[in-house]
Write a protein that holds these residues in place. Structure first.
Motif, PDB file in Angstrom:
ATOM      1  N   GLY A   1       0.804  -1.215   0.000  1.00  0.00           N
ATOM      2  CA  GLY A   1       0.000   0.000   0.000  1.00  0.00           C
ATOM      3  C   GLY A   1       0.835   1.261   0.000  1.00  0.00           C
ATOM      4  O   GLY A   1       2.060   1.217  -0.106  1.00  0.00           O
ATOM      5  N   ILE A   2       0.138   2.375   0.158  1.00  0.00           N
ATOM      6  CA  ILE A   2       0.767   3.690   0.166  1.00  0.00           C
ATOM      7  C   ILE A   2       0.488   4.321   1.529  1.00  0.00           C
ATOM      8  O   ILE A   2      -0.618   4.801   1.786  1.00  0.00           O
ATOM      9  N   ALA A   3       1.487   4.283   2.402  1.00  0.00           N
ATOM     10  CA  ALA A   3       1.310   4.775   3.766  1.00  0.00           C
ATOM     11  C   ALA A   3       1.474   6.288   3.872  1.00  0.00           C
ATOM     12  O   ALA A   3       1.019   6.883   4.835  1.00  0.00           O
ATOM     13  N   GLY A   4       2.130   6.882   2.905  1.00  0.00           N
ATOM     14  CA  GLY A   4       2.305   8.327   2.912  1.00  0.00           C
ATOM     15  C   GLY A   4       3.542   8.759   3.689  1.00  0.00           C
ATOM     16  O   GLY A   4       4.307   7.935   4.142  1.00  0.00           O
ATOM     17  N   PRO A   5       3.742  10.060   3.818  1.00  0.00           N
ATOM     18  CA  PRO A   5       2.808  11.111   3.441  1.00  0.00           C
ATOM     19  C   PRO A   5       2.759  11.389   1.949  1.00  0.00           C
ATOM     20  O   PRO A   5       1.774  11.919   1.451  1.00  0.00           O
ATOM     21  N   GLY A   6       3.768  10.996   1.205  1.00  0.00           N
ATOM     22  CA  GLY A   6       3.759  11.204  -0.241  1.00  0.00           C
ATOM     23  C   GLY A   6       3.514   9.889  -0.952  1.00  0.00           C
ATOM     24  O   GLY A   6       3.221   8.869  -0.349  1.00  0.00           O
ATOM     25  N   GLY A   7       3.644   9.923  -2.278  1.00  0.00           N
ATOM     26  CA  GLY A   7       3.567   8.721  -3.071  1.00  0.00           C
ATOM     27  C   GLY A   7       2.208   8.402  -3.650  1.00  0.00           C
ATOM     28  O   GLY A   7       2.081   7.503  -4.464  1.00  0.00           O
ATOM     29  N   GLY A   8       1.187   9.109  -3.226  1.00  0.00           N
ATOM     30  CA  GLY A   8      -0.146   8.832  -3.739  1.00  0.00           C
ATOM     31  C   GLY A   8      -0.411   9.515  -5.070  1.00  0.00           C
ATOM     32  O   GLY A   8       0.268  10.468  -5.445  1.00  0.00           O
ATOM     33  N   THR A   9      -1.398   8.999  -5.786  1.00  0.00           N
ATOM     34  CA  THR A   9      -1.868   9.595  -7.029  1.00  0.00           C
ATOM     35  C   THR A   9      -3.393   9.658  -6.957  1.00  0.00           C
ATOM     36  O   THR A   9      -4.002   9.159  -6.010  1.00  0.00           O
TER      37      THR A   9
END
Length: 162
Positions: free
Chosen positions: A104-112
């Motif tokens: 998954g994408i835990a963040g804080p960045g990396g999301g789309t």
């Protein structure tokens, strides 16, 4: 380090696996080994916890779990297909009968827009049964909270295989 609720859930999972003479392996990306860490926090877990794979990079997913490079390329590392392949790969590469995988994408960045921060795919496998999958969208609630909620979701999904 872990909340009382998570420790209680981990103890329940371990006790149930022990009673059924089943061993567990984890395949973790966004949690970085925290599921195995939680399970190993419980005294006596060594008779149930077989191993943990921390496969943070795509290369590790390929090399340690046998996730096909094409699957990652076509679906992305954070996908149902890759979570399922991780869980099945952990089963194939261990002597455990139960496995759980998270990516998954835990963040804080990396999301789309299509794959936002807080998106997590969880898969659980029991040899000889269909692999289970859940998609969670926890939202941008902070890295620690996404990881904590992922651990909880993973153990609950794994428990369904008993």
């Amino acid at each position: 380090m872990f909340s009382p609720a998570l420790l209680s859930l981990a103890k329940t999972v371990l006790d149930t696996a022990r009673a059924k003479n089943l061993r567990i392996a984890t395949a973790e990306s966004c949690t970085g080994g925290l599921i195995a860490g939680l399970l190993s926090e419980i005294p006596g877990s060594s008779d149930v916890l077989e191993r943990g794979f921390v496969t943070y990079s795509n290369k590790a997913k390929e090399e340690l779990l046998g996730v096909p490079e094409a699957l990652i390329r076509d679906h992305g590392a954070v996908s149902e297909a890759v979570a399922r392949a991780m869980a099945e790969g952990a089963a194939a590469n261990s002597s455990a009968q139960l496995t759980v995988a998270v990516t998954g994408i835990a963040g804080p960045g990396g999301g789309t827009k299509l794959k936002p921060v807080g998106l997590v795919h969880v898969a659980a496998c029991r040899k000889g049964r269909p692999t289970l999958h859940e998609e969670h969208r926890f939202g941008d609630i902070g890295r620690a909270q996404v990881r904590s909620k992922t651990i909880n979701a993973a153990l609950k999904l794994l428990y369904r295989l008993f």
